[in-house]
Design a protein around this motif. Structure first.
Motif, short mmCIF file in Angstrom:
data_model
loop_
_atom_site.label_atom_id
_atom_site.label_comp_id
_atom_site.label_asym_id
_atom_site.label_seq_id
_atom_site.Cartn_x
_atom_site.Cartn_y
_atom_site.Cartn_z
N VAL A 155 48.30 57.08 46.38
CA VAL A 155 48.03 56.05 47.39
C VAL A 155 48.13 54.71 46.67
N TRP A 156 49.00 53.84 47.18
CA TRP A 156 49.28 52.58 46.51
C TRP A 156 48.84 51.39 47.37
N GLY A 157 48.30 50.37 46.71
CA GLY A 157 47.89 49.15 47.40
C GLY A 157 46.42 49.19 47.76
N THR A 158 45.85 48.00 47.98
CA THR A 158 44.44 47.89 48.34
C THR A 158 44.24 47.27 49.72
N VAL A 159 45.06 46.27 50.07
CA VAL A 159 44.91 45.61 51.37
C VAL A 159 45.42 46.51 52.47
N SER A 160 46.63 47.00 52.34
CA SER A 160 47.22 47.94 53.30
C SER A 160 47.76 49.14 52.53
N PRO A 161 46.87 50.01 52.06
CA PRO A 161 47.31 51.12 51.21
C PRO A 161 48.24 52.07 51.95
N VAL A 162 49.22 52.57 51.23
CA VAL A 162 50.15 53.55 51.78
C VAL A 162 50.20 54.74 50.83
N GLY A 163 50.49 55.89 51.39
CA GLY A 163 50.57 57.10 50.59
C GLY A 163 49.79 58.23 51.24
N ILE A 164 49.55 59.26 50.46
CA ILE A 164 48.87 60.45 50.96
C ILE A 164 47.69 60.74 50.04
N PRO A 165 46.46 60.62 50.52
CA PRO A 165 45.31 60.99 49.70
C PRO A 165 45.36 62.46 49.32
N ALA A 166 44.89 62.77 48.15
CA ALA A 166 44.94 64.15 47.67
C ALA A 166 44.20 65.11 48.61
N THR A 167 43.06 64.67 49.13
CA THR A 167 42.30 65.56 50.01
C THR A 167 43.08 65.89 51.28
N ASP A 168 43.83 64.92 51.80
CA ASP A 168 44.63 65.17 53.00
C ASP A 168 45.77 66.14 52.71
N LEU A 169 46.40 65.98 51.55
CA LEU A 169 47.51 66.87 51.22
C LEU A 169 47.02 68.30 51.01
N VAL A 170 45.92 68.47 50.32
CA VAL A 170 45.37 69.81 50.11
C VAL A 170 45.00 70.45 51.44
N ARG A 171 44.41 69.67 52.35
CA ARG A 171 44.02 70.19 53.65
C ARG A 171 45.24 70.61 54.47
N THR A 172 46.31 69.85 54.39
CA THR A 172 47.53 70.17 55.13
C THR A 172 48.20 71.43 54.57
N LEU A 173 48.11 71.65 53.27
CA LEU A 173 48.72 72.82 52.65
C LEU A 173 47.94 74.10 52.91
N ALA A 174 46.68 73.99 53.29
CA ALA A 174 45.81 75.17 53.41
C ALA A 174 46.37 76.26 54.31
N PRO A 175 46.98 75.94 55.48
CA PRO A 175 47.53 77.03 56.31
C PRO A 175 48.78 77.70 55.70
N LEU A 176 49.39 77.05 54.72
CA LEU A 176 50.65 77.55 54.17
C LEU A 176 50.46 78.42 52.94
N VAL A 177 49.47 78.10 52.13
CA VAL A 177 49.35 78.75 50.82
C VAL A 177 47.91 79.21 50.59
N PRO A 178 47.74 80.28 49.83
CA PRO A 178 46.37 80.76 49.56
C PRO A 178 45.67 80.02 48.43
N HIS A 179 46.44 79.25 47.64
CA HIS A 179 45.82 78.60 46.48
C HIS A 179 46.46 77.25 46.21
N THR A 180 45.62 76.24 45.98
CA THR A 180 46.10 74.93 45.54
C THR A 180 45.23 74.46 44.38
N HIS A 181 45.86 73.67 43.54
CA HIS A 181 45.13 73.05 42.42
C HIS A 181 45.49 71.57 42.41
N ALA A 182 44.48 70.71 42.51
CA ALA A 182 44.70 69.27 42.49
C ALA A 182 44.28 68.72 41.13
N GLU A 183 45.08 67.81 40.62
CA GLU A 183 44.86 67.27 39.28
C GLU A 183 45.03 65.76 39.31
#
Length: 211
Positions: A155-183
């Motif tokens: 996630v880049w920027g402070t005033v109008s940040p853009v990107g994908i927070p790690a928590t959102d990406l992990v949550r979106t992957l949950a229906p697809l895969v049985p295991h994720t690891h965030a680093e």
């Protein structure tokens, strides 16, 4: 889930000409990996994330092919895809002599036909695509059972940040895969050639194995 994603646009709102950007792309420390410490830092991370045995790796939005080269040097058979013909041309030069093919095409729908992969690698690409969730489903379908999605985002920027927070990406992957690891990657200045304060991370998602 709706991601607060960006677009491939410059500061004036115009579309980025990636062909024009290709000539100077590798000047960024984490793009060209010209500094031995930066290169070694990425090589160490990729060794941890990629399958331990040589396999088929798809690098989507490969740019000039720096990460593709690291994967190829570890014995993997690399397919690298970029929408820019100039980026792809530089990747071909960089990967000459290695077991690699470089294709021009859309990262969201890479032109790989019926090919399947042991790992799909993406760095700072997913957040710029118009439908990241659909893209993730398509990439998942391109994996062999037990294959890995290696997603380097932030996630880049402070005033109008853009990107994908790690928590959102992990949550979106949950229906697809049985295991994720965030680093978290923000704290490792060696990866970027400087200290960074924004959110940068990698998520490794492993597809279910058959049986």
């Amino acid at each position: 889930m709706t991601f607060d994603v960006g677009t491939c646009a410059g500061d004036d709102g115009s579309a980025i000409d990636w062909d024009a950007q290709a000539a100077n792309f590798d000047e960024e420390p984490d793009h060209g990996l010209r500094d031995p410490q930066v290169r070694a830092a990425w090589a160490t991370r990729l060794t941890d994330w990629l399958p331990p045995e040589p396999g088929d790796v798809l690098d989507v939005g490969c740019g000039t092919g720096s990460l593709s080269l690291l994967a190829a040097e570890r014995g993997h058979r690399v397919t690298a895809v970029d929408l820019s013909t100039e980026m792809a041309a530089r990747a071909r030069v960089k990967l000459a002599g290695h077991d690699a093919r470089i294709l021009v095409g859309d990262a969201a729908r890479p032109p790989v036909g019926d090919s399947r992969f042991d790992a799909i690698l993406s760095r700072h690409v997913l957040w710029m695509l118009p439908d990241p969730e659909a893209t993730l489903r398509h990439w998942h379908a391109l994996l062999r059972p037990g294959g890995r999605l290696i997603l380097i985002e932030g996630v880049w920027g402070t005033v109008s940040p853009v990107g994908i927070p790690a928590t959102d990406l992990v949550r979106t992957l949950a229906p697809l895969v049985p295991h994720t690891h965030a680093e978290r990657l923000s704290g490792d200045a060696r990866l970027w050639g400087r200290a960074v304060e924004d959110e940068r991370y990698a998520v490794v998602a492993v597809k279910a194995a058959e049986g």
